[in-house]
Design a protein around this motif. Structure first.
Motif, PDB file in Angstrom:
ATOM      1  N   TYR A 470      45.043 124.497  66.345  1.00 16.72           N
ATOM      2  CA  TYR A 470      45.393 123.256  65.654  1.00 16.72           C
ATOM      3  C   TYR A 470      44.901 123.239  64.214  1.00 16.72           C
ATOM      4  N   HIS A 471      43.830 123.985  63.931  1.00 12.90           N
ATOM      5  CA  HIS A 471      43.321 124.002  62.557  1.00 12.90           C
ATOM      6  C   HIS A 471      44.071 125.078  61.772  1.00 12.90           C
ATOM      7  N   PRO A 472      44.673 124.733  60.650  1.00  5.86           N
ATOM      8  CA  PRO A 472      45.497 125.718  59.923  1.00  5.86           C
ATOM      9  C   PRO A 472      44.707 126.930  59.438  1.00  5.86           C
ATOM     10  N   ASN A 473      43.450 126.730  59.047  1.00  2.96           N
ATOM     11  CA  ASN A 473      42.659 127.876  58.572  1.00  2.96           C
ATOM     12  C   ASN A 473      42.423 128.890  59.681  1.00  2.96           C
ATOM     13  N   GLU A 493      29.670 137.596  54.787  1.00  2.44           N
ATOM     14  CA  GLU A 493      28.915 136.507  54.161  1.00  2.44           C
ATOM     15  C   GLU A 493      29.827 135.387  53.673  1.00  2.44           C
ATOM     16  N   ASP A 494      31.103 135.701  53.427  1.00  2.00           N
ATOM     17  CA  ASP A 494      32.039 134.668  52.968  1.00  2.00           C
ATOM     18  C   ASP A 494      32.397 133.685  54.073  1.00  2.00           C
ATOM     19  N   PHE A 495      32.085 134.015  55.319  1.00  2.00           N
ATOM     20  CA  PHE A 495      32.503 133.168  56.440  1.00  2.00           C
ATOM     21  C   PHE A 495      31.318 132.589  57.238  1.00  2.00           C
ATOM     22  N   LEU A 496      30.125 133.086  56.995  1.00  2.00           N
ATOM     23  CA  LEU A 496      29.004 132.734  57.869  1.00  2.00           C
ATOM     24  C   LEU A 496      28.537 131.288  57.726  1.00  2.00           C
ATOM     25  N   ASP A 497      28.604 130.751  56.536  1.00  2.00           N
ATOM     26  CA  ASP A 497      28.010 129.440  56.296  1.00  2.00           C
ATOM     27  C   ASP A 497      29.032 128.311  56.318  1.00  2.00           C
ATOM     28  N   HIS A 498      30.199 128.555  56.876  1.00  2.00           N
ATOM     29  CA  HIS A 498      31.194 127.493  56.990  1.00  2.00           C
ATOM     30  C   HIS A 498      30.780 126.506  58.076  1.00  2.00           C
ATOM     31  N   THR A 499      31.011 125.231  57.794  1.00  2.00           N
ATOM     32  CA  THR A 499      30.811 124.186  58.794  1.00  2.00           C
ATOM     33  C   THR A 499      32.121 123.426  58.975  1.00  2.00           C
ATOM     34  N   TYR A 500      32.178 122.669  60.056  1.00  2.00           N
ATOM     35  CA  TYR A 500      33.399 121.902  60.317  1.00  2.00           C
ATOM     36  C   TYR A 500      33.642 120.898  59.203  1.00  2.00           C
ATOM     37  N   LEU A 501      32.580 120.307  58.678  1.00  2.00           N
ATOM     38  CA  LEU A 501      32.720 119.319  57.600  1.00  2.00           C
ATOM     39  C   LEU A 501      33.264 119.972  56.337  1.00  2.00           C
ATOM     40  N   GLN A 502      32.770 121.182  56.014  1.00  2.00           N
ATOM     41  CA  GLN A 502      33.268 121.876  54.824  1.00  2.00           C
ATOM     42  C   GLN A 502      34.747 122.224  54.969  1.00  2.00           C
ATOM     43  N   MET A 503      35.140 122.680  56.150  1.00  2.00           N
ATOM     44  CA  MET A 503      36.542 123.034  56.362  1.00  2.00           C
ATOM     45  C   MET A 503      37.434 121.803  56.290  1.00  2.00           C
ATOM     46  N   LEU A 504      36.967 120.692  56.836  1.00  2.00           N
ATOM     47  CA  LEU A 504      37.747 119.465  56.794  1.00  2.00           C
ATOM     48  C   LEU A 504      37.861 118.938  55.366  1.00  2.00           C
ATOM     49  N   THR A 506      37.696 120.693  52.627  1.00  2.00           N
ATOM     50  CA  THR A 506      38.594 121.582  51.884  1.00  2.00           C
ATOM     51  C   THR A 506      40.054 121.263  52.183  1.00  2.00           C
ATOM     52  N   GLU A 507      40.354 120.988  53.440  1.00  2.00           N
ATOM     53  CA  GLU A 507      41.728 120.685  53.828  1.00  2.00           C
ATOM     54  C   GLU A 507      42.194 119.350  53.239  1.00  2.00           C
ATOM     55  N   LEU A 508      41.315 118.366  53.222  1.00  2.00           N
ATOM     56  CA  LEU A 508      41.684 117.047  52.692  1.00  2.00           C
ATOM     57  C   LEU A 508      41.809 117.049  51.172  1.00  2.00           C
ATOM     58  N   SER A 509      41.109 117.945  50.507  1.00  2.00           N
ATOM     59  CA  SER A 509      41.163 117.978  49.047  1.00  2.00           C
ATOM     60  C   SER A 509      42.332 118.798  48.510  1.00  2.00           C
TER      61      SER A 509
END
Length: 547
Positions: A470-473, A493-504, A506-509
């Motif tokens: 369901y998540h496009p990323n 290292e480009d993927f390790l520190d992602h959180t659900y809030l950061q992904m959301l 990014t998608e909303l912006s």
């Protein structure tokens, strides 16, 4: 009865001056006078202490004045300067007396001379006790001075009194100093100064320091002492344990000592015994974590027999969580750098792949370590396939922030181990039956041995499932497995520190280039039937009855 009022011309009152300047000058002059008096008193006191010192060194008749200087140290510790001045003067006095031989009993000494020597030594012990108390003084300057004076006395005792190392280092001044430093009375500042100025700089001080700390470590030790010992031992540079020669001595006589403080093997033996005493005690969780974090860089260089660390590491692994990760890091270091044989390492690592790991706050650290542990291209393909398959299965129920780490990690592992690519290119022999009825996955999720899971016979259908996430990323990044492997590797290292809030966020912006398709007719009622327009009820009403 009221008194008679006299003539005002003869009894005039003193008027307050209209000009405030003289009053200010008086106040300033008063403060200046107080400062001058204080300075003059300090100068007089300093002259008095110097006079007492010179008189003591001139003649035996003035030895009793040692008690006067000692009283200044003991009674005026709160004043600081007076106490320190007297303490420094007494150190010079005792060092001079020891150098002149006045504190050593001659062979054919009279009873009177023997009593004088015994009295001087008793005063020296009282002075050392005072200096030990000053190590816990509130003023850092007093603490540092007391430490310097104690070490100066230790040096003079060793060189002038010719005391045996067992008496002077293990049971004497140095042992008392180490006991005070390792206790809870002194601060970490003076403890760190002792380590930096003496333990790290002088080989003989470090050698006897290991012995005294080992003797001090009682059974059972207090938690504060254990914390302080870990602090002291953790401050050593690992290069010290691998020095080619030991040539820095605080006391020159220790270079030829029989107990070999100049021998690196003896140094490592004493350090190993001390660490083993610590590891065998009932450590707290924070203490165990601190030791595990120091294991590879700072503890293993001191061990002549690394197998002594195995019990501690395996017990720490059994604690679970971040403790297990830290323990496996130590085990891997011993295997990689010290050629230690531990065949159950990858079994232990595989057991950490639980559903909670992708939800844990230690997820980033775990994948960094996992990437290191599986970096070798000589690992069996069946072993690597088990890790790939298990993480792919766990990703089905993982949060998006965890999935975006798993997929690039699987991609990199497939690049490093081409024999595992059969898992993404395998075609079913019975495609018609597979489409109609499905088939059982040969992978055994409950098998604890990574070599017996049959993962290499399975396929990564989980990644294909994630391509419809369901998540496009997540859906986008999952498609890299289906594309050609043209990219060398992904930087994890480009993927390790992602959180659900950061992904959301990014998608909303993101800027919407094409508006999404929505229902063109907005229903007037959502949960109930629309009586004004029959047949135009919402989907919820058609599926469920909310009345």
């Amino acid at each position: 009865m009221p008194g008679v009022i006299g003539d005002t011309s003869t009894t005039k009152k003193r008027k307050r001056s209209q000009d405030p300047a003289p009053a200010t000058d008086i106040t300033r002059n008063g403060k200046a006078r107080k400062t001058e008096k204080s300075a003059s008193r300090s100068a007089i006191l300093g002259e008095e202490i110097l006079l007492l010192e010179s008189q003591i060194l001139e003649s035996r008749r003035h030895y009793n004045k040692i008690t006067t200087l000692l009283a200044y140290c003991q009674d005026d510790a709160a004043q600081g300067k007076k106490s320190l001045t007297a303490a420094v003067a007494l150190c010079r006095v005792f060092c001079r007396l020891m150098a002149m031989g006045n504190m050593s009993k001659p062979r054919q000494a009279s009873e009177n001379e023997t009593m004088i020597v015994q009295w001087l030594r008793s005063q020296l012990e009282s002075y050392k006790e005072t200096l030990l108390d000053l190590l816990a003084a509130p003023d850092p300057g007093m603490q540092s001075t007391a430490l310097t004076l104690l070490m100066r006395l230790l040096k003079e005792e060793s060189e002038s009194l010719h005391l045996a190392p067992e008496n002077n280092w293990r049971d004497g001044t140095f042992a008392s100093l180490v006991s005070k430093i390792a206790g809870s009375d002194v601060t970490d500042v003076i403890r760190e100064e002792f380590v930096e100025k003496y333990l790290k700089s002088y080989d003989d001080v470090r050698y006897y320091g290991f012995i005294c700390l080992s003797d001090l470590y009682g059974d059972p030790p207090s938690e504060a002492v254990t914390d302080n010992l870990i602090f002291i031992l953790g401050a050593f540079d690992p290069e010290i344990a691998s020095k080619s020669s030991l040539d820095s001595f605080y006391v020159s006589e220790n270079r030829q000592a029989k107990n070999k403080p100049s021998n690196l093997t003896m140094h490592r033996k004493q350090a190993q015994e001390l660490w083993l005493k610590i590891l065998k005690t009932d450590l707290t969780k924070s203490q165990r974590k601190s030791i595990l974090n120091m294991m590879a860089p700072q503890i293993t260089p001191w061990f002549n027999r690394l197998e002594f660390l195995m019990d501690f590491l395996t017990d720490s692994f059994a604690a679970g969580g971040s403790m297990s990760l830290a323990a496996l890091t130590g085990l891997f270091h011993l295997m990689q750098e010290k050629n230690l044989d531990y065949p159950q390492f990858y079994h232990k690592l595989y057991s950490l792949l639980s559903p909670e790991i992708l939800h844990s706050k230690h997820r980033s650290r775990f994948f960094r370590l996992l990437d290191t542990f599986l970096a070798s291209t000589h690992l069996p393909a069946a072993l690597v396939a088990s890790f790939i398959k298990r993480l792919a299965r766990l990703a089905l129920n993982a949060p998006p922030s965890g999935i975006v780490v798993v997929i690039p990690w699987i991609y990199n592992l497939l690049r490093n181990h081409p024999t595992c690519t059969f898992m993404i290119h395998r075609k079913a022999e019975y495609s018609a039956a597979l489409t109609a009825e499905g088939m059982d996955d040969p992978f055994d999720m409950h098998e604890s041995d990574p070599m017996a899971t049959n993962a290499i016979e399975s396929s990564l259908w989980e990644i294909c499932t994630l391509q419809s996430h369901y998540h496009p990323n997540v859906a986008t990044i999952a498609k890299i497995i289906s594309a050609q492997f043209t990219k060398q590797a992904y930087n994890l290292e480009d993927f390790l520190d992602h959180t659900y809030l950061q992904m959301l966020s990014t998608e909303l912006s993101k800027e919407v280039k094409k508006p999404p398709v929505i229902e063109y007719d907005i229903p007037k009622r959502i949960f109930f039937q629309n009586h004004d327009a029959p047949g135009k009820d919402s989907l919820l009403v058609r599926l469920w009855d909310f009345s």
